[in-house]
Design a protein around this motif. Structure first.
Motif, PDB file in Angstrom:
ATOM      1  N   ARG A  42       0.810  -1.225   0.000  1.00  0.00           N
ATOM      2  CA  ARG A  42       0.000   0.000   0.000  1.00  0.00           C
ATOM      3  C   ARG A  42       0.846   1.279   0.000  1.00  0.00           C
ATOM      4  O   ARG A  42       0.451   2.300   0.565  1.00  0.00           O
ATOM      5  CB  ARG A  42      -0.983   0.013   1.182  1.00  0.00           C
ATOM      6  CG  ARG A  42      -1.919  -1.188   1.197  1.00  0.00           C
ATOM      7  CD  ARG A  42      -2.909  -1.104   2.338  1.00  0.00           C
ATOM      8  NE  ARG A  42      -3.843   0.003   2.155  1.00  0.00           N
ATOM      9  CZ  ARG A  42      -4.921  -0.027   1.385  1.00  0.00           C
ATOM     10  NH1 ARG A  42      -5.223  -1.124   0.726  1.00  0.00           N
ATOM     11  NH2 ARG A  42      -5.713   1.020   1.284  1.00  0.00           N
ATOM     12  N   ASP A  43       2.013   1.230  -0.648  1.00  0.00           N
ATOM     13  CA  ASP A  43       2.743   2.469  -0.872  1.00  0.00           C
ATOM     14  C   ASP A  43       1.957   3.331  -1.858  1.00  0.00           C
ATOM     15  O   ASP A  43       1.325   2.821  -2.786  1.00  0.00           O
ATOM     16  CB  ASP A  43       4.136   2.191  -1.438  1.00  0.00           C
ATOM     17  CG  ASP A  43       5.146   1.851  -0.348  1.00  0.00           C
ATOM     18  OD1 ASP A  43       5.068   2.455   0.730  1.00  0.00           O
ATOM     19  OD2 ASP A  43       6.004   0.986  -0.579  1.00  0.00           O
ATOM     20  N   ALA A  44       2.011   4.626  -1.667  1.00  0.00           N
ATOM     21  CA  ALA A  44       1.264   5.549  -2.529  1.00  0.00           C
ATOM     22  C   ALA A  44       1.866   5.567  -3.934  1.00  0.00           C
ATOM     23  O   ALA A  44       3.072   5.370  -4.116  1.00  0.00           O
ATOM     24  CB  ALA A  44       1.286   6.947  -1.933  1.00  0.00           C
ATOM     25  N   PHE A  45       0.996   5.802  -4.929  1.00  0.00           N
ATOM     26  CA  PHE A  45       1.468   6.000  -6.300  1.00  0.00           C
ATOM     27  C   PHE A  45       2.084   7.388  -6.374  1.00  0.00           C
ATOM     28  O   PHE A  45       1.389   8.398  -6.491  1.00  0.00           O
ATOM     29  CB  PHE A  45       0.318   5.866  -7.293  1.00  0.00           C
ATOM     30  CG  PHE A  45       0.676   6.289  -8.699  1.00  0.00           C
ATOM     31  CD1 PHE A  45       1.697   5.659  -9.390  1.00  0.00           C
ATOM     32  CD2 PHE A  45      -0.009   7.329  -9.327  1.00  0.00           C
ATOM     33  CE1 PHE A  45       2.031   6.056 -10.684  1.00  0.00           C
ATOM     34  CE2 PHE A  45       0.316   7.728 -10.618  1.00  0.00           C
ATOM     35  CZ  PHE A  45       1.342   7.086 -11.294  1.00  0.00           C
ATOM     36  N   THR A  46       3.400   7.444  -6.251  1.00  0.00           N
ATOM     37  CA  THR A  46       4.125   8.691  -6.474  1.00  0.00           C
ATOM     38  C   THR A  46       5.043   8.488  -7.664  1.00  0.00           C
ATOM     39  O   THR A  46       5.430   7.362  -7.987  1.00  0.00           O
ATOM     40  CB  THR A  46       4.939   9.110  -5.235  1.00  0.00           C
ATOM     41  OG1 THR A  46       5.841   8.045  -4.892  1.00  0.00           O
ATOM     42  CG2 THR A  46       4.032   9.407  -4.055  1.00  0.00           C
ATOM     43  N   TRP A  47       5.374   9.589  -8.310  1.00  0.00           N
ATOM     44  CA  TRP A  47       6.165   9.462  -9.524  1.00  0.00           C
ATOM     45  C   TRP A  47       6.848  10.793  -9.822  1.00  0.00           C
ATOM     46  O   TRP A  47       6.532  11.815  -9.215  1.00  0.00           O
ATOM     47  CB  TRP A  47       5.274   9.041 -10.705  1.00  0.00           C
ATOM     48  CG  TRP A  47       4.114   9.946 -10.970  1.00  0.00           C
ATOM     49  CD1 TRP A  47       2.998  10.117 -10.198  1.00  0.00           C
ATOM     50  CD2 TRP A  47       3.958  10.825 -12.082  1.00  0.00           C
ATOM     51  NE1 TRP A  47       2.153  11.046 -10.769  1.00  0.00           N
ATOM     52  CE2 TRP A  47       2.712  11.494 -11.930  1.00  0.00           C
ATOM     53  CE3 TRP A  47       4.725  11.105 -13.208  1.00  0.00           C
ATOM     54  CZ2 TRP A  47       2.246  12.423 -12.846  1.00  0.00           C
ATOM     55  CZ3 TRP A  47       4.258  12.038 -14.130  1.00  0.00           C
ATOM     56  CH2 TRP A  47       3.029  12.669 -13.943  1.00  0.00           C
ATOM     57  N   GLY A  48       7.803  10.753 -10.695  1.00  0.00           N
ATOM     58  CA  GLY A  48       8.508  11.979 -11.046  1.00  0.00           C
ATOM     59  C   GLY A  48       9.246  11.818 -12.350  1.00  0.00           C
ATOM     60  O   GLY A  48       9.512  10.697 -12.797  1.00  0.00           O
ATOM     61  N   ASP A  49       9.568  12.950 -12.970  1.00  0.00           N
ATOM     62  CA  ASP A  49      10.318  12.927 -14.225  1.00  0.00           C
ATOM     63  C   ASP A  49      11.695  13.518 -14.010  1.00  0.00           C
ATOM     64  O   ASP A  49      11.949  14.229 -13.031  1.00  0.00           O
ATOM     65  CB  ASP A  49       9.583  13.725 -15.303  1.00  0.00           C
ATOM     66  CG  ASP A  49       9.565  15.211 -14.987  1.00  0.00           C
ATOM     67  OD1 ASP A  49      10.551  15.896 -15.333  1.00  0.00           O
ATOM     68  OD2 ASP A  49       8.596  15.691 -14.373  1.00  0.00           O
ATOM     69  N   GLU A  50      12.594  13.200 -14.909  1.00  0.00           N
ATOM     70  CA  GLU A  50      13.922  13.806 -14.950  1.00  0.00           C
ATOM     71  C   GLU A  50      14.136  14.352 -16.361  1.00  0.00           C
ATOM     72  O   GLU A  50      13.954  13.620 -17.332  1.00  0.00           O
ATOM     73  CB  GLU A  50      15.015  12.782 -14.636  1.00  0.00           C
ATOM     74  CG  GLU A  50      14.864  12.084 -13.300  1.00  0.00           C
ATOM     75  CD  GLU A  50      15.835  10.929 -13.159  1.00  0.00           C
ATOM     76  OE1 GLU A  50      16.926  10.976 -13.752  1.00  0.00           O
ATOM     77  OE2 GLU A  50      15.493   9.956 -12.460  1.00  0.00           O
ATOM     78  N   VAL A  51      14.511  15.616 -16.445  1.00  0.00           N
ATOM     79  CA  VAL A  51      14.836  16.192 -17.750  1.00  0.00           C
ATOM     80  C   VAL A  51      16.287  16.654 -17.745  1.00  0.00           C
ATOM     81  O   VAL A  51      16.767  17.231 -16.764  1.00  0.00           O
ATOM     82  CB  VAL A  51      13.901  17.356 -18.140  1.00  0.00           C
ATOM     83  CG1 VAL A  51      12.483  16.866 -18.343  1.00  0.00           C
ATOM     84  CG2 VAL A  51      13.930  18.469 -17.103  1.00  0.00           C
ATOM     85  N   GLU A  52      16.981  16.368 -18.827  1.00  0.00           N
ATOM     86  CA  GLU A  52      18.361  16.796 -19.003  1.00  0.00           C
ATOM     87  C   GLU A  52      18.362  17.946 -20.013  1.00  0.00           C
ATOM     88  O   GLU A  52      17.831  17.808 -21.117  1.00  0.00           O
ATOM     89  CB  GLU A  52      19.221  15.628 -19.482  1.00  0.00           C
ATOM     90  CG  GLU A  52      19.291  14.507 -18.456  1.00  0.00           C
ATOM     91  CD  GLU A  52      19.880  13.220 -18.984  1.00  0.00           C
ATOM     92  OE1 GLU A  52      20.098  12.299 -18.172  1.00  0.00           O
ATOM     93  OE2 GLU A  52      20.116  13.129 -20.214  1.00  0.00           O
TER      94      GLU A  52
END
Length: 603
Positions: A42-52
């Motif tokens: 039950r970990d939360a749906f977290t997310w992120g992007d990386e831009v170069e």
């Protein structure tokens, strides 16, 4: 950028002497992570992007544009700026990249599970460039930060500001046109990586990219700078350094799954989407000042980062450590692992004995076939069992299209994560946000509707190769699963559907339509992103690579000889700057009515 730990990097000879012990440390840490975290739920749906992002300087008087070697000066100022910002939605985390003309920006806090976070991505990406651009503008009105997947004349002529010296004596890899002064001085990892890759490989990097044969292109085309290089091929552009690959820029997205099992399922279902998204994001048709016959960066970096010895390169089942994902991870999909990649048998057996599923154990067994190319002396011998440095370090030094990221031992907040890595960076924040949000939504669609896109690894790899082909989004067919059948389909069919398959965009629209917790602004923004993906797949909008290629081919000074001159590059990058900063429209890549309601703050 990978794992950044402070200290003295070991030389390759020092790492070689300790390889057995390092591998033992890494395996033991992996086992400890597994036992500690296998039952997380039950970990939360977290997310992120990386831009170069790429730094450039324009010389308008002489119609030149060059790479700006200034990241080491900007990053301390960016860190200070963001430390003073109280609103976390307006803070950015900045990191060095391998080359001193590239910076990496990520959201200070990951995006959350609320649908409104999909509407914050573009605003956050725009903020990143605005922060850097403001600092650049304080000193010069000729310096810019742009989304450039591969700088067109990188490695050709005087391509940096300030000027640097070239030649084999200025490069630990003996490169003729990619000297060590390109490497970021901020962190010792980057130079150590180049040195140790060169030492392990026992020779120069060798990258051969097929030239685009125009009506006046010499036949055969010979890249004369490398006329004495035994690895030079006729009708190919040649690169001779790992820095040739590390200077490219990509777009990555990381997702936290709700559990260990959920991360494996998500990983498996994202595997067949990697070549699809590589194709849709294609943005790299020019290499060292020549038009090539490929559209993407992936295989070029794969060859540049290849640390295999000559003997290893003769073995078909040992690929570059920068390559397509080699294994499905769940036992349910093991029958699709139809390529015989090597594994460390003793590692596999030890992991199985500790309760790690067999198919996943083989994935990790293949990971431990690789040697760690960077080791920080201060972390060589763990003082206790409180961190997983050796496992995380090796995991970060194998660059597949997907990366399974177990929770670190010293961080109880992070769950099991999957990093999606194949995409080229797009020239606009809108384009980057569209692809990022589309992939994020696809994770929700797959899990909600229990979809199965898995195809044999051999077909995924073939799709990866096809994605590189010129104008592949319109011209190529890709292996794709429709129910119980696998068939070859055009990108338009995969994205927009046909008689046998509804299409990824219609499935996403169905998912959005069924959600009652999505506000009007977020729905509107998502629809613009889906329109971009849909029209790009249908061929009514161009990929960045196709647009760049057309710009060169139609330039008044282009001589139909495959050469991208200083003047053409200047006009191209200037046009990209005007488009990315909203000063000009570009209807070939984005319709003028594709406006979003993006906002830094999620409702």
């Amino acid at each position: 950028m990978g794992l950044l730990s402070e200290g003295r990097p070991l030389k390759w000879t020092e790492i070689k002497d300790a390889l057995k012990q390092i591998r033992t440390y890494g395996v033991d840490q992996l086992i400890q992570v597994y036992h500690k975290c296998k039952n997380r739920q039950r970990d939360a749906f977290t997310w992120g992007d990386e831009v170069e992002l790429t730094l450039v300087r324009f010389d308008h008087e002489n119609k030149k544009v060059q790479l700006l070697l200034k990241a080491h000066k900007l990053l301390p100022a960016l860190h200070k700026l963001n430390e003073e910002i109280q609103d976390e939605a307006c803070r950015i985390a900045w990191h060095p990249e391998a080359c001193d003309f590239v910076v990496e920006g990520v959201p200070f806090q990951p995006y959350g599970f609320l649908p409104s976070h999909f509407n914050t991505v573009e605003a956050n990406m725009r903020l990143r460039r605005e922060q850097v651009q403001k600092l650049l503008a304080e000193q010069s009105d000729c310096d810019f930060i742009l989304n450039i997947a591969a700088f067109p004349r990188y490695g050709q002529g005087e391509y940096t500001h300030p000027a640097i010296e070239y030649g084999s004596s200025h490069s630990v890899e003996e490169s003729l046109c990619f000297p060590d002064s390109l490497i970021s001085p901020i962190h010792p990892r980057t130079k150590s990586l180049s040195e140790n890759t060169h030492e392990r490989r026992q020779g120069k990097a060798s990258v051969n990219i097929p030239i685009f044969k125009d009506s006046s292109t010499p036949s055969p085309f010979r890249d004369n700078l490398f006329k004495d290089d035994p690895n030079l091929k006729d009708d190919h552009i040649h690169l001779d350094s790992t820095a040739a690959g590390w200077g490219c820029c990509c777009l990555q997205v990381t997702f936290q799954a709700e559990s260990f099992e959920g991360s494996l399922r998500l990983y498996d279902q994202l595997i067949p989407l990697c070549p699809i998204m590589l194709c849709l994001s294609a943005a790299c048709p020019i290499w060292r000042g020549y038009l090539s016959d490929v559209d993407c960066r992936w295989n070029i970096i794969s060859a540049a980062a290849d640390d295999r010895t000559a003997v290893e390169r003769q073995q078909e089942n040992i690929l570059s450590r920068y390559g397509p994902t080699p294994f499905y991870l769940t036992d349910e999909k093991r029958h699709l692992n139809d390529l015989d990649f090597p594994v460390c048998d003793d590692v596999v057996q030890k992991l199985i004995s500790q309760g790690i599923p067999e198919t996943l154990s083989r994935h990790f067994g293949h990971l431990f076939v690789r040697d760690p190319l960077v080791i920080i002396e201060e972390f060589l011998h763990p003082k206790d069992d409180s961190n997983s440095y050796h496992f995380e370090n090796l995991n970060s030094l194998v660059w597949n299209t997907l990366r399974l990221k177990p929770p670190p031992l010293d961080d109880d907040l992070m769950g099991w994560r999957v990093e999606f890595r194949p995409m080229d960076i797009q020239m606009t924040d809108f384009g980057n946000a569209a692809l990022t949000v589309f992939v994020a939504l696809m994770t929700r669609v797959i899990l909600t509707y229990n979809l199965d896109f898995a195809i044999p690894i051999s077909q995924v790899n073939e799709n990866m190769n096809r994605a590189h082909h010129r104008d592949s989004a319109r011209q190529e067919k890709f292996y794709f699963r429709c129910g119980n059948e696998i068939s070859e389909m055009y990108m338009n069919e995969i994205i927009n559907g046909n008689n046998d398959f509804p299409g990824l965009v219609p499935l996403t629209r169905q998912y959005i339509g069924e959600r009652e917790d999505i506000d009007a602004d977020t729905r509107f923004t998502i629809e613009q992103y889906l329109l971009l993906v849909s029209k790009r797949a249908a061929g009514t909008l161009m990929t960045n690579a196709s647009w760049i290629r057309q710009f060169v081919l139609s330039h008044a000074s282009y001589k139909q000889d495959s050469v991208v001159t200083e003047e053409i590059q200047y006009d191209l990058v200037r046009k990209m700057e005007q488009i990315s900063n909203g000063h000009e429209d570009c209807p070939q890549i984005r319709q003028s009515n594709m406006e979003t309601h993006t906002d830094l703050h999620a409702e």
